[in-house]
Design a protein around this motif. Structure first.
Motif, PDB file in Angstrom:
ATOM      1  N   GLY A 167      -3.092   4.056 -28.300  1.00 42.50           N
ATOM      2  CA  GLY A 167      -3.166   5.053 -27.230  1.00 42.50           C
ATOM      3  C   GLY A 167      -3.354   6.458 -27.773  1.00 42.50           C
ATOM      4  N   GLU A 168      -2.639   6.768 -28.848  1.00 42.46           N
ATOM      5  CA  GLU A 168      -2.777   8.087 -29.474  1.00 42.46           C
ATOM      6  C   GLU A 168      -4.181   8.272 -30.042  1.00 42.46           C
ATOM      7  OE1 GLU A 168       0.339   8.129 -32.380  1.00 42.46           O
ATOM      8  OE2 GLU A 168       1.921   8.428 -30.884  1.00 42.46           O
ATOM      9  N   ARG A 169      -4.682   7.224 -30.678  1.00 46.82           N
ATOM     10  CA  ARG A 169      -6.036   7.311 -31.250  1.00 46.82           C
ATOM     11  C   ARG A 169      -7.079   7.474 -30.147  1.00 46.82           C
ATOM     12  NH1 ARG A 169      -6.634   2.591 -35.561  1.00 46.82           N
ATOM     13  NH2 ARG A 169      -8.688   3.526 -35.771  1.00 46.82           N
ATOM     14  N   MET A 170      -6.887   6.768 -29.040  1.00 48.19           N
ATOM     15  CA  MET A 170      -7.816   6.898 -27.905  1.00 48.19           C
ATOM     16  C   MET A 170      -7.782   8.311 -27.346  1.00 48.19           C
ATOM     17  SD  MET A 170      -9.466   4.057 -27.387  1.00 48.19           S
ATOM     18  CE  MET A 170      -9.969   4.016 -25.696  1.00 48.19           C
ATOM     19  N   THR A 171      -6.598   8.893 -27.251  1.00 53.66           N
ATOM     20  CA  THR A 171      -6.464  10.262 -26.759  1.00 53.66           C
ATOM     21  C   THR A 171      -7.186  11.228 -27.694  1.00 53.66           C
ATOM     22  OG1 THR A 171      -4.333   9.718 -25.757  1.00 53.66           O
ATOM     23  CG2 THR A 171      -4.812  12.045 -26.088  1.00 53.66           C
ATOM     24  N   GLU A 172      -7.022  11.038 -29.010  1.00 54.14           N
ATOM     25  CA  GLU A 172      -7.708  11.883 -29.989  1.00 54.14           C
ATOM     26  C   GLU A 172      -9.223  11.714 -29.877  1.00 54.14           C
ATOM     27  OE1 GLU A 172      -6.142  10.705 -33.760  1.00 54.14           O
ATOM     28  OE2 GLU A 172      -4.144  11.506 -33.330  1.00 54.14           O
ATOM     29  N   LEU A 173      -9.662  10.475 -29.718  1.00 53.26           N
ATOM     30  CA  LEU A 173     -11.091  10.203 -29.580  1.00 53.26           C
ATOM     31  C   LEU A 173     -11.646  10.878 -28.332  1.00 53.26           C
ATOM     32  CD1 LEU A 173     -13.639   8.672 -30.508  1.00 53.26           C
ATOM     33  CD2 LEU A 173     -12.833   6.729 -29.166  1.00 53.26           C
ATOM     34  N   GLU A 174     -10.921  10.788 -27.252  1.00 54.56           N
ATOM     35  CA  GLU A 174     -11.350  11.412 -26.007  1.00 54.56           C
ATOM     36  C   GLU A 174     -11.481  12.929 -26.187  1.00 54.56           C
ATOM     37  OE1 GLU A 174      -9.996  11.688 -21.316  1.00 54.56           O
ATOM     38  OE2 GLU A 174      -8.549  11.037 -22.816  1.00 54.56           O
ATOM     39  N   ALA A 175     -10.505  13.527 -26.850  1.00 58.82           N
ATOM     40  CA  ALA A 175     -10.548  14.979 -27.082  1.00 58.82           C
ATOM     41  C   ALA A 175     -11.760  15.351 -27.935  1.00 58.82           C
ATOM     42  CB  ALA A 175      -9.256  15.435 -27.750  1.00 58.82           C
ATOM     43  N   ARG A 176     -12.040  14.554 -28.969  1.00 56.76           N
ATOM     44  CA  ARG A 176     -13.195  14.841 -29.820  1.00 56.76           C
ATOM     45  C   ARG A 176     -14.502  14.681 -29.045  1.00 56.76           C
ATOM     46  NH1 ARG A 176     -10.678  11.432 -33.870  1.00 56.76           N
ATOM     47  NH2 ARG A 176     -12.348   9.951 -33.513  1.00 56.76           N
ATOM     48  N   MET A 177     -14.563  13.651 -28.218  1.00 56.59           N
ATOM     49  CA  MET A 177     -15.782  13.426 -27.435  1.00 56.59           C
ATOM     50  C   MET A 177     -16.006  14.550 -26.433  1.00 56.59           C
ATOM     51  SD  MET A 177     -16.214   9.343 -26.938  1.00 56.59           S
ATOM     52  CE  MET A 177     -17.745   9.632 -26.111  1.00 56.59           C
ATOM     53  N   ILE A 178     -14.946  14.996 -25.792  1.00 58.38           N
ATOM     54  CA  ILE A 178     -15.069  16.105 -24.847  1.00 58.38           C
ATOM     55  C   ILE A 178     -15.565  17.351 -25.567  1.00 58.38           C
ATOM     56  CG2 ILE A 178     -13.725  17.712 -23.422  1.00 58.38           C
ATOM     57  CD1 ILE A 178     -12.068  15.269 -22.519  1.00 58.38           C
ATOM     58  N   GLU A 179     -15.025  17.607 -26.749  1.00 51.25           N
ATOM     59  CA  GLU A 179     -15.453  18.773 -27.528  1.00 51.25           C
ATOM     60  C   GLU A 179     -16.932  18.654 -27.897  1.00 51.25           C
ATOM     61  OE1 GLU A 179     -14.421  20.993 -31.745  1.00 51.25           O
ATOM     62  OE2 GLU A 179     -12.976  19.574 -30.900  1.00 51.25           O
ATOM     63  N   ARG A 180     -17.352  17.486 -28.328  1.00 48.78           N
ATOM     64  CA  ARG A 180     -18.760  17.292 -28.689  1.00 48.78           C
ATOM     65  C   ARG A 180     -19.670  17.425 -27.479  1.00 48.78           C
ATOM     66  NH1 ARG A 180     -18.691  12.482 -33.210  1.00 48.78           N
ATOM     67  NH2 ARG A 180     -17.692  13.744 -34.818  1.00 48.78           N
ATOM     68  N   MET A 181     -19.239  16.904 -26.332  1.00 49.02           N
ATOM     69  CA  MET A 181     -20.060  17.036 -25.128  1.00 49.02           C
ATOM     70  C   MET A 181     -20.201  18.507 -24.735  1.00 49.02           C
ATOM     71  SD  MET A 181     -19.188  13.707 -22.732  1.00 49.02           S
ATOM     72  CE  MET A 181     -17.609  14.286 -22.245  1.00 49.02           C
TER      73      MET A 181
END
Length: 109
Positions: free
Chosen positions: A38-52
């Motif tokens: 869950g923590e890794r998914m949250t980090e991934l989501e944050a990185r994806m939002i930043e890249r978008m």
């Protein structure tokens, strides 16, 4: 036979307790892994939002100069259209003047 059955049941109980302990440990591990995932998914989501957002910014930066060029072209076309309309009005006025002269002084046939 009674003692033998008793020892068998006690051994079975020990094995069951061991298995239950193992299962409890596995459940705990799964819970930890789930939390980690869950923590890794949250980090991934944050990185994806930043890249978008970065991509969005890049697109806007690329689009703005093109938009400015289009606006300048539109302005130039409007100016040319106004000039053409003005010239056309001048030609029409001259034609009206010529027609008036011809009607007042018709050519001799």
């Amino acid at each position: 036979m009674d003692d033998e059955l008793k020892r068998y049941l006690q051994g079975m109980e020990v094995r069951l307790v061991e298995r239950m302990t193992e299962l409890g440990e596995r459940i705990t591990e799964l819970g930890e892994r789930t939390t980690e995932l869950g923590e890794r998914m949250t980090e991934l989501e944050a990185r994806m939002i930043e890249r978008m957002r970065d991509m969005q910014t890049e697109l806007l930066k690329a689009y703005l100069p093109a938009q400015e060029q289009a606006r300048l072209r539109d302005s130039a076309l409007e100016a040319r259209g106004t000039a053409v309309e003005s010239r056309l009005a001048t030609v029409e006025n001259r034609l009206v003047e010529i027609e008036k002269k011809l009607l007042l002084n018709p050519p001799a046939a």
